[in-house]
Enzyme design. Sequence first.
Site, PDB file in Angstrom:
ATOM      1  N   SER A  49       0.847  -1.190   0.000  1.00  0.00           N
ATOM      2  CA  SER A  49       0.000   0.000   0.000  1.00  0.00           C
ATOM      3  C   SER A  49       0.887   1.248   0.000  1.00  0.00           C
ATOM      4  O   SER A  49       2.009   1.242  -0.499  1.00  0.00           O
ATOM      5  CB  SER A  49      -0.939  -0.052   1.210  1.00  0.00           C
ATOM      6  OG  SER A  49      -1.841   1.037   1.204  1.00  0.00           O
ATOM      7  N   LYS A  53      -4.662   3.463  -3.299  1.00  0.00           N
ATOM      8  CA  LYS A  53      -4.119   2.806  -2.106  1.00  0.00           C
ATOM      9  C   LYS A  53      -5.187   2.611  -1.033  1.00  0.00           C
ATOM     10  O   LYS A  53      -5.177   1.589  -0.316  1.00  0.00           O
ATOM     11  CB  LYS A  53      -2.948   3.610  -1.549  1.00  0.00           C
ATOM     12  CG  LYS A  53      -1.754   3.735  -2.485  1.00  0.00           C
ATOM     13  CD  LYS A  53      -1.201   2.396  -2.934  1.00  0.00           C
ATOM     14  CE  LYS A  53       0.116   2.577  -3.689  1.00  0.00           C
ATOM     15  NZ  LYS A  53       0.616   1.298  -4.248  1.00  0.00           N
TER      16      LYS A  53
END
Length: 273
Positions: free
Chosen positions: A146, A164
């Site tokens: 992420s 993300k």
Amino acid sequence: MEGIFQSGALKGCVAFITGGGSGINLEIGRALGSLGASIGICGRNADRLEGASNVLRAKGADVFTAVADVRDFDAVQSAMDGCRDALGPVTFLVCGAAGNFLSPAESMSANGFKTVIDIDLMGAFNAARAGFEQLKETRGSILFISGGQSWVPFAYQAHVGAAKAGIDNLMANLALEWGPYGIRSNSIVPGPIEGTEGMQRMGGDEQRDIWEAMTPLGRMGRAQEVAAMAAFLASPAASFVSGARIPVDGGQNLTGSHVFNAAIAKQFNRANP
């Protein structure tokens, strides 16, 4: 990873890494390979994959490579099927392929926004979905790479933030839904990691002083430090860790993005957001 993990700690692990030809993803592959894992990597650049495979084999790993664009589900499925044929069923899937660039939202094209969503978020889903049957068989785990944009807004990163945040929510949903199959799902949130392509796209070495000032530990991170966390999550030591979003950022997420926003705004000759 020598000196941190026991030698051969991941023997029998078969890892498949999207975007595995460079940067943090390649370093993860190198760490896993040094601990005995077999490594499958995919990416869009055949030359880069060949170079990465040489690096991984130098660590003693059995390696499989496939040219595949994560935006193309069939290509990802074919790559993962090929990895199974070559190395055995996947036990650890790393969804690491990503794209980024700096752009004010009002100047960004719809195609530019969609491209990052497709590579980061759709690519992560495609890999997870393509790997499901193998991971169900092995009771394996998924690691999503992420970014700090998932929980702190950064100027000129609207596309990446959306991607993300979606990845972290996808991670949590899969931890919930696929847990009954024995599949764990987690994400790592790297902070400012020196020497990576992603960092170059966020201002590169010119912004080093800013990132160090924003990070409570007072320095940028190293790809090996992200890889060490990935190795832990791949290991039996993390067998009850699922649904976790783990920052490897020296505490940078605690300080916000104001200093970075001000510095980047000067590059665009704009007021600080």
